[in-house]
Motif scaffolding. Sequence first.
Motif, PDB file in Angstrom:
ATOM      1  N   LEU A 212       0.835  -1.204   0.000  1.00 44.52           N
ATOM      2  CA  LEU A 212       0.000   0.000   0.000  1.00 44.52           C
ATOM      3  C   LEU A 212       0.868   1.251   0.000  1.00 44.52           C
ATOM      4  O   LEU A 212       0.378   2.357  -0.173  1.00 44.52           O
ATOM      5  N   LEU A 213       2.162   1.051   0.227  1.00 43.19           N
ATOM      6  CA  LEU A 213       3.092   2.166   0.370  1.00 43.19           C
ATOM      7  C   LEU A 213       4.457   1.728  -0.144  1.00 43.19           C
ATOM      8  O   LEU A 213       4.947   0.654   0.227  1.00 43.19           O
ATOM      9  N   THR A 214       5.053   2.548  -0.986  1.00 41.45           N
ATOM     10  CA  THR A 214       6.390   2.242  -1.496  1.00 41.45           C
ATOM     11  C   THR A 214       7.441   3.215  -0.954  1.00 41.45           C
ATOM     12  O   THR A 214       8.600   2.846  -0.816  1.00 41.45           O
ATOM     13  N   ARG A 215       7.024   4.434  -0.621  1.00 40.56           N
ATOM     14  CA  ARG A 215       7.976   5.436  -0.153  1.00 40.56           C
ATOM     15  C   ARG A 215       8.556   5.020   1.200  1.00 40.56           C
ATOM     16  O   ARG A 215       7.831   4.548   2.088  1.00 40.56           O
ATOM     17  N   LYS A 216       9.863   5.194   1.371  1.00 42.43           N
ATOM     18  CA  LYS A 216      10.533   4.719   2.584  1.00 42.43           C
ATOM     19  C   LYS A 216      10.319   5.640   3.779  1.00 42.43           C
ATOM     20  O   LYS A 216      10.215   5.185   4.917  1.00 42.43           O
ATOM     21  N   GLN A 217      10.283   6.955   3.563  1.00 43.68           N
ATOM     22  CA  GLN A 217      10.092   7.896   4.672  1.00 43.68           C
ATOM     23  C   GLN A 217       8.621   7.984   5.045  1.00 43.68           C
ATOM     24  O   GLN A 217       7.756   7.898   4.184  1.00 43.68           O
ATOM     25  N   ASN A 218       8.369   8.184   6.347  1.00 44.35           N
ATOM     26  CA  ASN A 218       6.985   8.420   6.794  1.00 44.35           C
ATOM     27  C   ASN A 218       6.721   9.921   6.810  1.00 44.35           C
ATOM     28  O   ASN A 218       6.694  10.559   7.862  1.00 44.35           O
ATOM     29  N   ASP A 219       6.520  10.494   5.637  1.00 41.54           N
ATOM     30  CA  ASP A 219       6.321  11.939   5.522  1.00 41.54           C
ATOM     31  C   ASP A 219       5.014  12.218   4.777  1.00 41.54           C
ATOM     32  O   ASP A 219       4.217  11.308   4.527  1.00 41.54           O
ATOM     33  N   ALA A 220       4.794  13.479   4.438  1.00 40.16           N
ATOM     34  CA  ALA A 220       3.531  13.867   3.794  1.00 40.16           C
ATOM     35  C   ALA A 220       3.349  13.191   2.431  1.00 40.16           C
ATOM     36  O   ALA A 220       2.230  12.838   2.052  1.00 40.16           O
ATOM     37  N   LYS A 221       4.443  13.000   1.709  1.00 38.44           N
ATOM     38  CA  LYS A 221       4.349  12.327   0.407  1.00 38.44           C
ATOM     39  C   LYS A 221       3.948  10.867   0.580  1.00 38.44           C
ATOM     40  O   LYS A 221       3.144  10.334  -0.186  1.00 38.44           O
ATOM     41  N   ALA A 222       4.497  10.223   1.604  1.00 37.79           N
ATOM     42  CA  ALA A 222       4.110   8.838   1.898  1.00 37.79           C
ATOM     43  C   ALA A 222       2.645   8.776   2.314  1.00 37.79           C
ATOM     44  O   ALA A 222       1.911   7.864   1.909  1.00 37.79           O
ATOM     45  N   LEU A 223       2.221   9.740   3.099  1.00 33.15           N
ATOM     46  CA  LEU A 223       0.826   9.765   3.549  1.00 33.15           C
ATOM     47  C   LEU A 223      -0.132   9.912   2.368  1.00 33.15           C
ATOM     48  O   LEU A 223      -1.160   9.238   2.316  1.00 33.15           O
ATOM     49  N   PHE A 224       0.233  10.756   1.421  1.00 38.10           N
ATOM     50  CA  PHE A 224      -0.608  10.926   0.231  1.00 38.10           C
ATOM     51  C   PHE A 224      -0.723   9.608  -0.535  1.00 38.10           C
ATOM     52  O   PHE A 224      -1.809   9.227  -0.991  1.00 38.10           O
ATOM     53  N   GLU A 225       0.392   8.903  -0.670  1.00 38.24           N
ATOM     54  CA  GLU A 225       0.384   7.611  -1.366  1.00 38.24           C
ATOM     55  C   GLU A 225      -0.490   6.599  -0.628  1.00 38.24           C
ATOM     56  O   GLU A 225      -1.330   5.912  -1.234  1.00 38.24           O
ATOM     57  N   LEU A 226      -0.304   6.520   0.690  1.00 34.37           N
ATOM     58  CA  LEU A 226      -1.090   5.569   1.486  1.00 34.37           C
ATOM     59  C   LEU A 226      -2.578   5.924   1.443  1.00 34.37           C
ATOM     60  O   LEU A 226      -3.431   5.056   1.230  1.00 34.37           O
ATOM     61  N   ASP A 227      -2.883   7.204   1.644  1.00 35.56           N
ATOM     62  CA  ASP A 227      -4.287   7.646   1.606  1.00 35.56           C
ATOM     63  C   ASP A 227      -4.947   7.307   0.272  1.00 35.56           C
ATOM     64  O   ASP A 227      -6.093   6.854   0.226  1.00 35.56           O
ATOM     65  N   SER A 228      -4.223   7.527  -0.812  1.00 35.84           N
ATOM     66  CA  SER A 228      -4.771   7.258  -2.146  1.00 35.84           C
ATOM     67  C   SER A 228      -5.127   5.785  -2.282  1.00 35.84           C
ATOM     68  O   SER A 228      -6.190   5.439  -2.821  1.00 35.84           O
ATOM     69  N   ASN A 229      -4.261   4.908  -1.786  1.00 33.28           N
ATOM     70  CA  ASN A 229      -4.518   3.472  -1.875  1.00 33.28           C
ATOM     71  C   ASN A 229      -5.644   3.038  -0.943  1.00 33.28           C
ATOM     72  O   ASN A 229      -6.445   2.163  -1.294  1.00 33.28           O
ATOM     73  N   LEU A 230      -5.724   3.654   0.235  1.00 35.73           N
ATOM     74  CA  LEU A 230      -6.809   3.303   1.158  1.00 35.73           C
ATOM     75  C   LEU A 230      -8.153   3.803   0.632  1.00 35.73           C
ATOM     76  O   LEU A 230      -9.188   3.165   0.844  1.00 35.73           O
TER      77      LEU A 230
END
Length: 254
Positions: A212-230
């Motif tokens: 559900l997440l590929t970005r390694k850092q837990n930052d705003a860009k990662a959150l956007f990716e995770l939110d989009s998939n959820l």
Amino acid sequence: MTKSELKPFLDEKVELYNNPNFIESDPIQIPHQFSLKEDIEVAGFLAATIAWGNRKMIIQNSKKMMNLMGDSPYDFVMNHQEYHLEKLEKFVHRTFNGGDFSTFIKGLNHIYTNHNGLESVFSKNIEENSMQKSISEFKKIFFEIEHQNRTQKHISDPLNNSAAKRINMFLRWMVRDDNKGVDFGIWNTIPTSALSCPLDVHSGNVARKLELLTRKQNDAKALFELDSNLRNLDPNDPVKYDFALFGLGVFEKF
């Protein structure tokens, strides 16, 4: 796990963890001590603010915060005198100290006195499927009072690339209304579709294992990716999957 298997798997985990048994080991138990809307808001906001590190210590220190406010958080925020803040000086949770605590009391007073309360501020500046600008604007308003610069670090700004885990967790508590007994659902001016997952080490690691997440850092860009998939799994209530990701990470060591 295929995409067709992922949703039923996560839905099952949401059902497993999204129930009152979850409360006893989670900081959400702090606002659950109260019934007045404003008490729930203040207690929830303060407990969420210090929600990093050891969970037992978070709960213990959140209870200490409530005790220092006479277990009437909203009344303390609205009616305290300067000398009442002196007893907060010895409070400490990691880098959040007594001075920060006093500033937060004043910031909350400012929000309720001049801006019609927490819900009113957060319900402004909502963008489609996003609370990011709203959270950023809330931080500006909160710190309109006199304060030390160091205290600002205790409210994250997603527009500065923060995942803002604690604020997003607080918003989940206040907004989600599914009658499961965990989240409060006392705010009805914010759509659940705009909420973001509280992204931390546990939920991030599980999300990566589930792709559900590929970005390694837990930052705003990662959150956007995770939110989009959820949101692909549930566009109306994507943040319910926080229960699944957190439960898998903390309780099942997934």
